[in-house]
Design a protein around this motif. Structure first.
Motif, short mmCIF file in Angstrom:
data_model
loop_
_atom_site.label_atom_id
_atom_site.label_comp_id
_atom_site.label_asym_id
_atom_site.label_seq_id
_atom_site.Cartn_x
_atom_site.Cartn_y
_atom_site.Cartn_z
N VAL A 1 -1.07 -7.23 -5.45
CA VAL A 1 -2.19 -6.47 -4.90
C VAL A 1 -1.67 -5.12 -4.44
CG1 VAL A 1 -4.02 -6.42 -3.16
CG2 VAL A 1 -3.31 -8.62 -4.14
N LEU B 1 -6.63 1.78 4.76
CA LEU B 1 -6.42 0.54 5.52
C LEU B 1 -5.88 0.79 6.92
CD1 LEU B 1 -4.95 -1.85 2.78
CD2 LEU B 1 -7.28 -1.82 3.72
N HIS C 1 -12.49 2.95 -3.86
CA HIS C 1 -13.33 3.00 -2.66
C HIS C 1 -13.85 4.42 -2.44
CE1 HIS C 1 -12.49 -1.12 -1.83
NE2 HIS C 1 -11.19 -0.90 -1.82
N ASP D 1 -12.93 -6.94 4.12
CA ASP D 1 -13.17 -7.30 2.71
C ASP D 1 -11.87 -7.66 2.01
OD1 ASP D 1 -15.86 -6.79 3.12
OD2 ASP D 1 -15.86 -4.87 2.03
N HIS D 2 -10.82 -6.91 2.28
CA HIS D 2 -9.54 -7.18 1.62
C HIS D 2 -8.90 -8.47 2.15
CE1 HIS D 2 -9.29 -3.89 -1.16
NE2 HIS D 2 -9.88 -3.15 -0.24
N MET E 1 -10.69 -11.03 0.22
CA MET E 1 -10.22 -10.98 -1.17
C MET E 1 -8.89 -11.72 -1.31
SD MET E 1 -7.81 -8.98 -3.19
CE MET E 1 -7.56 -7.65 -2.06
N HIS F 1 -4.37 -6.80 -8.74
CA HIS F 1 -5.51 -6.16 -8.07
C HIS F 1 -5.05 -4.78 -7.64
CE1 HIS F 1 -7.70 -10.06 -7.52
NE2 HIS F 1 -6.47 -10.48 -7.82
N HIS G 1 -2.72 -1.25 -2.99
CA HIS G 1 -3.71 -0.35 -2.38
C HIS G 1 -3.16 1.08 -2.45
CE1 HIS G 1 -6.04 -3.64 -0.62
NE2 HIS G 1 -4.87 -4.21 -0.36
N TYR H 1 -6.40 -1.08 -5.99
CA TYR H 1 -7.47 -0.38 -5.28
C TYR H 1 -7.05 1.05 -5.01
CZ TYR H 1 -9.07 -5.09 -4.96
OH TYR H 1 -9.46 -6.36 -5.31
N ASP I 1 0.85 -1.19 0.00
CA ASP I 1 0.00 0.00 0.00
C ASP I 1 0.89 1.24 0.00
OD1 ASP I 1 0.73 -0.32 2.78
OD2 ASP I 1 -0.93 0.99 3.32
#
Length: 193
Positions: free
Chosen positions: A46, A158, A150, A173-174, A177, A118, A48, A120, A20
């Motif tokens: 992934v 986060l 989001h 949710d993450h 996921m 992924h 973020h 976000y 992230d």
């Protein structure tokens, strides 16, 4: 080395790299390094609210959220300077180095990323456009991209779970996921064997 050794005491079958903000920058650069060094890339990436462009590109989100209360753009610039050195001492070409600004990855680097990516973003984030542009670039390269933005969330959502129930739900949710990504990777591995 994680895949080749038993250094953790167990065999790695699925490897997912998650990052992230600045960690998203490092996670993507690490995947690029796998490509340039001919190392097997992780199975999924992934990101973020990733920091993917450390140049001075005037993205709309940088202008709109310049005074963001969580991460005002001047703070982003200070973080960049702490990472790379003071702006006035740097050759601007450094900002375009894909290992510094993954948005500028070559086509070969993009192709070398995991097939499952992924990304976000947060609606109220000076870095939102970087995530959007990167997701578009990956889609154009025919990568399997899962993108979400989001709503009503700032950069760093986060880390806000102790302050807002919406952030708690996003963290949960993450987590689900990530479990789904692992299950999907395992199914693909079983189908392939």
């Amino acid at each position: 080395w994680l895949r080749k050794t038993n250094c953790l005491g167990f065999k790695i079958s699925e490897l997912i790299v998650v990052g992230d903000s600045a960690g998203g920058n490092l996670a993507t650069a690490m995947c690029y390094k796998c490509t340039t060094e001919d190392i097997i890339a992780p199975d999924a990436l992934v990101l973020h609210y990733p920091a993917l462009d450390l140049s001075n590109t005037p993205h709309a989100s940088r202008v709109l959220f310049m005074d963001d209360p969580v991460v005002p753009f001047p703070a982003v610039t200070k973080c960049r300077d702490a990472y790379l050195g003071p702006t006035e001492e740097l050759d601007s070409d450094l900002y375009l180095d894909p290992f510094v600004s993954p948005s500028f990855g070559t086509d070969k680097m993009i192709q070398g990323l995991p097939n499952s990516v992924h990304i976000y973003a947060a609606e109220y984030d000076p870095l939102a456009d970087e995530a959007i542009h990167f997701a578009e670039r990956l889609m154009n390269a025919k990568k399997e991209v899962h993108f979400g933005c989001h709503q009503n969330m700032p950069h760093g959502y986060l880390t806000l779970a102790r302050y807002t129930p919406d952030a708690v739900k996003l963290v949960q949710d993450h987590g689900h996921m990530l479990a789904e990504i692992v299950q999907s990777l395992r199914k693909k591995a079983q189908t392939a064997s």
